[in-house]
Design a protein around this motif. Structure first.
Motif, PDB file in Angstrom:
ATOM      1  N   ARG A  20      -3.148 -13.556  23.471  1.00  0.00           N
ATOM      2  CA  ARG A  20      -2.001 -13.786  22.950  1.00  0.00           C
ATOM      3  C   ARG A  20      -2.299 -14.518  21.721  1.00  0.00           C
ATOM      4  O   ARG A  20      -3.265 -15.364  21.553  1.00  0.00           O
ATOM      5  N   PRO A  21      -1.559 -13.915  20.468  1.00  0.00           N
ATOM      6  CA  PRO A  21      -2.128 -14.367  19.063  1.00  0.00           C
ATOM      7  C   PRO A  21      -1.614 -16.005  19.132  1.00  0.00           C
ATOM      8  O   PRO A  21      -0.530 -16.106  19.401  1.00  0.00           O
ATOM      9  N   ASN A  22      -2.560 -16.695  18.559  1.00  0.00           N
ATOM     10  CA  ASN A  22      -2.287 -17.990  18.266  1.00  0.00           C
ATOM     11  C   ASN A  22      -2.124 -18.329  16.561  1.00  0.00           C
ATOM     12  O   ASN A  22      -3.019 -18.911  15.995  1.00  0.00           O
ATOM     13  N   ILE A  23      -1.012 -17.559  16.126  1.00  0.00           N
ATOM     14  CA  ILE A  23      -1.151 -17.604  14.779  1.00  0.00           C
ATOM     15  C   ILE A  23       0.378 -18.002  14.249  1.00  0.00           C
ATOM     16  O   ILE A  23       1.336 -17.489  14.802  1.00  0.00           O
ATOM     17  N   THR A  24       0.551 -19.030  13.360  1.00  0.00           N
ATOM     18  CA  THR A  24       1.751 -19.401  13.022  1.00  0.00           C
ATOM     19  C   THR A  24       1.940 -18.949  11.434  1.00  0.00           C
ATOM     20  O   THR A  24       1.083 -19.193  10.581  1.00  0.00           O
ATOM     21  N   GLU A  25       2.993 -18.243  11.448  1.00  0.00           N
ATOM     22  CA  GLU A  25       3.337 -17.724  10.046  1.00  0.00           C
ATOM     23  C   GLU A  25       3.859 -18.572   8.950  1.00  0.00           C
ATOM     24  O   GLU A  25       4.680 -19.537   9.524  1.00  0.00           O
ATOM     25  N   PRO A  26       3.097 -18.807   7.860  1.00  0.00           N
ATOM     26  CA  PRO A  26       3.450 -19.730   6.960  1.00  0.00           C
ATOM     27  C   PRO A  26       4.965 -19.647   6.675  1.00  0.00           C
ATOM     28  O   PRO A  26       5.285 -18.512   6.220  1.00  0.00           O
ATOM     29  N   LYS A  27       5.489 -20.837   6.019  1.00  0.00           N
ATOM     30  CA  LYS A  27       6.796 -20.783   5.595  1.00  0.00           C
ATOM     31  C   LYS A  27       6.731 -20.058   4.242  1.00  0.00           C
ATOM     32  O   LYS A  27       6.242 -20.696   3.421  1.00  0.00           O
ATOM     33  N   LYS A  28       7.798 -19.502   4.102  1.00  0.00           N
ATOM     34  CA  LYS A  28       7.909 -18.669   2.607  1.00  0.00           C
ATOM     35  C   LYS A  28       8.530 -19.587   1.706  1.00  0.00           C
ATOM     36  O   LYS A  28       9.430 -20.267   2.093  1.00  0.00           O
ATOM     37  N   THR A  29       7.957 -19.568   0.246  1.00  0.00           N
ATOM     38  CA  THR A  29       8.423 -20.417  -0.526  1.00  0.00           C
ATOM     39  C   THR A  29       8.967 -19.811  -1.892  1.00  0.00           C
ATOM     40  O   THR A  29       9.487 -20.288  -2.918  1.00  0.00           O
ATOM     41  N   ALA A  30       8.726 -18.604  -1.638  1.00  0.00           N
ATOM     42  CA  ALA A  30       9.100 -17.768  -2.839  1.00  0.00           C
ATOM     43  C   ALA A  30       9.693 -16.432  -2.460  1.00  0.00           C
ATOM     44  O   ALA A  30       9.263 -15.638  -1.418  1.00  0.00           O
ATOM     45  N   GLU A  31      10.590 -15.914  -3.012  1.00  0.00           N
ATOM     46  CA  GLU A  31      11.130 -14.496  -2.521  1.00  0.00           C
ATOM     47  C   GLU A  31      10.387 -13.397  -2.916  1.00  0.00           C
ATOM     48  O   GLU A  31       9.548 -13.386  -3.910  1.00  0.00           O
ATOM     49  N   VAL A  32      10.536 -12.436  -1.908  1.00  0.00           N
ATOM     50  CA  VAL A  32       9.334 -11.168  -1.945  1.00  0.00           C
ATOM     51  C   VAL A  32      10.534 -10.224  -2.287  1.00  0.00           C
ATOM     52  O   VAL A  32      11.364  -9.902  -1.394  1.00  0.00           O
ATOM     53  N   ARG A  33      10.345  -9.331  -3.423  1.00  0.00           N
ATOM     54  CA  ARG A  33      11.472  -8.257  -3.895  1.00  0.00           C
ATOM     55  C   ARG A  33      10.489  -6.938  -4.003  1.00  0.00           C
ATOM     56  O   ARG A  33       9.538  -7.006  -4.893  1.00  0.00           O
ATOM     57  N   ASP A  34      11.023  -5.967  -3.726  1.00  0.00           N
ATOM     58  CA  ASP A  34      10.559  -4.541  -4.036  1.00  0.00           C
ATOM     59  C   ASP A  34      11.345  -3.709  -3.889  1.00  0.00           C
ATOM     60  O   ASP A  34      12.702  -3.807  -3.449  1.00  0.00           O
ATOM     61  N   VAL A  35      11.141  -2.460  -4.235  1.00  0.00           N
ATOM     62  CA  VAL A  35      11.888  -1.089  -4.362  1.00  0.00           C
ATOM     63  C   VAL A  35      11.090  -0.218  -3.472  1.00  0.00           C
ATOM     64  O   VAL A  35       9.991   0.266  -3.701  1.00  0.00           O
ATOM     65  N   ILE A  36      11.981   0.574  -2.737  1.00  0.00           N
ATOM     66  CA  ILE A  36      11.482   1.672  -1.773  1.00  0.00           C
ATOM     67  C   ILE A  36      12.118   3.018  -2.106  1.00  0.00           C
ATOM     68  O   ILE A  36      13.607   2.836  -2.259  1.00  0.00           O
ATOM     69  N   TYR A  37      11.427   4.044  -2.600  1.00  0.00           N
ATOM     70  CA  TYR A  37      12.071   5.109  -3.030  1.00  0.00           C
ATOM     71  C   TYR A  37      12.099   6.157  -1.807  1.00  0.00           C
ATOM     72  O   TYR A  37      11.165   6.438  -1.488  1.00  0.00           O
ATOM     73  N   ASP A  38      13.406   6.620  -1.215  1.00  0.00           N
ATOM     74  CA  ASP A  38      13.451   7.305   0.134  1.00  0.00           C
ATOM     75  C   ASP A  38      14.183   8.419  -0.345  1.00  0.00           C
ATOM     76  O   ASP A  38      14.800   8.963  -1.032  1.00  0.00           O
ATOM     77  N   ASN A  39      14.301   9.364   0.795  1.00  0.00           N
ATOM     78  CA  ASN A  39      15.136  10.483   0.724  1.00  0.00           C
ATOM     79  C   ASN A  39      16.358  10.229   1.232  1.00  0.00           C
ATOM     80  O   ASN A  39      16.925  10.881   2.192  1.00  0.00           O
ATOM     81  N   ILE A  40      16.988   9.636   0.212  1.00  0.00           N
ATOM     82  CA  ILE A  40      18.404   9.385   0.416  1.00  0.00           C
ATOM     83  C   ILE A  40      19.275   9.748  -0.869  1.00  0.00           C
ATOM     84  O   ILE A  40      18.942   9.923  -1.792  1.00  0.00           O
ATOM     85  N   GLN A  41      20.648   9.785  -0.523  1.00  0.00           N
ATOM     86  CA  GLN A  41      21.561   9.880  -1.780  1.00  0.00           C
ATOM     87  C   GLN A  41      22.034   8.783  -2.434  1.00  0.00           C
ATOM     88  O   GLN A  41      22.417   8.522  -3.199  1.00  0.00           O
TER      89      GLN A  41
END
Length: 443
Positions: A242-263
């Motif tokens: 069982r992973p004993n890993i604590t995800e660190p708290k985010k202090t900055a926004e993560v922003r990205d763009v995904i180009y998909d087969n959408i209209q």
């Protein structure tokens, strides 16, 4: 396989303590090999649900071999040493039963619903699956193709289908929740038969499983059958990873763009949540329902009906054992820029943070949650699943009878507080899904 309705445990609230008539009665015991068994008797209908919850999901995988837990969900329908290949489903269905399974980041869940006189068949089938499923080249190659097709249909070829994996990989930097249960086909293709066999030996063992039987049963007779079919199965030989890993708290926004087969563009926002058994989970569950839960939710009324900025707005509140994420997504209306929709979503979040909700809204929300928890325990299948998750995720099978008390303690002030604490604009993920036609040309 298609996931059944996941437990109403973390989705409901009753304003009063459960009365005696609403209490879910059960008996439980643990075999010497570590298998935990939960029995619930309901003789009103001649059906029985037999389920096995294995405490293994995508978070237990090797980062270089993702997708194993989901792969085994399929592989364990292949058959066993005593059940011919491809006959598992046929046998259950020929006796008037239905069956299914699903895999999440935390667990894998199998169940059969049968006429109650077929209980022994279900126990035999599940014991065969646990004792000696077929983990061989033929089965592995067959299920590789099945999983490839599922990935194509549900993720790659479906508009907006990659929202979950694209969000997870940005919402988590260290915890193995950063990949989705579907995993990587490259990893599955590269894996050897020995690696598959080892995963089965490590995780699909009685000391990592909870067997729940609910319906038209006799307690003494059912326990005797359970011992007959499961006592001989040996305990796993090594400690369950069982992973004993604590995800660190985010202090900055993560922003990205995904180009998909959408209209039509879409805006996705994701906020990290506390562990599923954290006291704040109840207020956060209510908050997500208030914001995006159905046609009468705040964001649907304001952004879809009134402003018509969005065609649809909804949420995927992914409540996970070690800390999940609250994903909101909105598909823009024609001519609306993603940044405009995002801005309006943020205004509504800030409105709740600054002003909270009214007494009338809070009363309506409590009624919605009350209905959800009652519905979650309205069938023997729902009760079986909720009992298993209460034991595994919350460490106490009787949690099924305590959920309503926990929700009844949530106040309006709690909703405002968790909105401020967890829906933090400085520590979130924001994705714009845009049509591929909008992608800039590469030099």
């Amino acid at each position: 396989m298609k996931k059944t309705t996941l437990m109403g445990l973390a989705l409901g609230m009753l304003t009063l303590t459960a009365s005696a008539q609403n209490k879910i009665e059960f008996k439980e015991f643990t075999l010497d090999n570590g298998l935990h068994v939960i029995l619930h008797q309901d003789n009103t209908t001649p059906i029985v649900v037999t389920s096995v919850l294995y405490h293994v999901g995508s978070k237990n995988e090797n980062p270089e071999r993702t997708g194993f837990a989901h792969f085994f969900e399929h592989l364990m329908f292949e058959g066993s040493e005593n059940i011919d290949r491809g006959q598992y489903m046929n046998i259950i269905q020929s006796r008037g039963g239905t069956l299914n399974a699903y895999t999440s980041n935390d667990i894998t869940y199998y169940y059969e619903l049968l006429p109650s006189n077929e209980l022994e068949l279900a126990l035999y089938m599940e014991s065969e699956r646990m004792l000696h499923s077929k983990v061989d080249l033929t089965g592995v190659e067959t299920q590789r193709e099945v999983v490839k097709e599922e990935r194509r249909q549900r993720y790659e070829n479906q508009p907006y289908g990659t929202i979950l994996p694209e969000t997870l990989v940005r919402a988590y930097s260290e915890h193995p929740y950063r990949w989705a249960p579907i995993g990587s086909m490259d990893h599955l293709n590269a894996a050897t038969i020995d690696e598959f066999a080892q995963f089965y030996k490590d995780f699909y063992v009685p000391n990592n499983a909870t067997l729940t039987i609910a319906g038209d049963i006799d307690y003494a007779g059912t326990e005797a059958m359970v011992r007959k079919y499961f006592s001989e199965i040996p305990m796993g030989k090594k400690e369950i990873y069982r992973p004993n890993i604590t995800e660190p708290k985010k202090t900055a926004e993560v922003r990205d763009v995904i180009y998909d087969n959408i209209q039509i563009p879409a805006v996705i926002q994701a906020y990290n949540l506390p562990p599923r058994n954290h006291p704040d989970s109840y207020a956060l569950s209510m908050l997500s329902t208030y914001l995006t839960g159905g046609n009468s939710s705040l964001m649907t009324k304001e952004l879809v009906d009134k402003q018509q900025k969005a065609l649809v707005i909804a949420a995927i509140p992914l409540e996970l054992e070690d800390g999940g994420i609250f994903i909101m997504y909105g598909i823009t209306n024609m001519g609306v820029e993603p940044k405009d929709l995002e801005s309006e979503v943020d205004k509504l979040i800030k409105q709740v943070q600054d002003q909270g909700i009214t007494d009338e809204e809070f009363t309506k929300l409590k009624n919605q949650m009350e209905n959800a928890i009652v519905s979650g325990n309205s069938t023997v299948a729902g009760i079986a699943e909720n009992l298993a998750e209460a034991h595994v995720i919350f460490g106490d099978t009787n949690y099924i009878n305590q959920v309503m008390d926990n929700y009844s303690k949530v106040t309006k002030a709690d909703l405002q507080r968790v909105a401020k604490e967890y829906l933090n604009l400085n520590g979130r993920v924001v994705l714009y899904y845009l049509p591929k036609s909008a992608q800039p040309a590469t030099e």
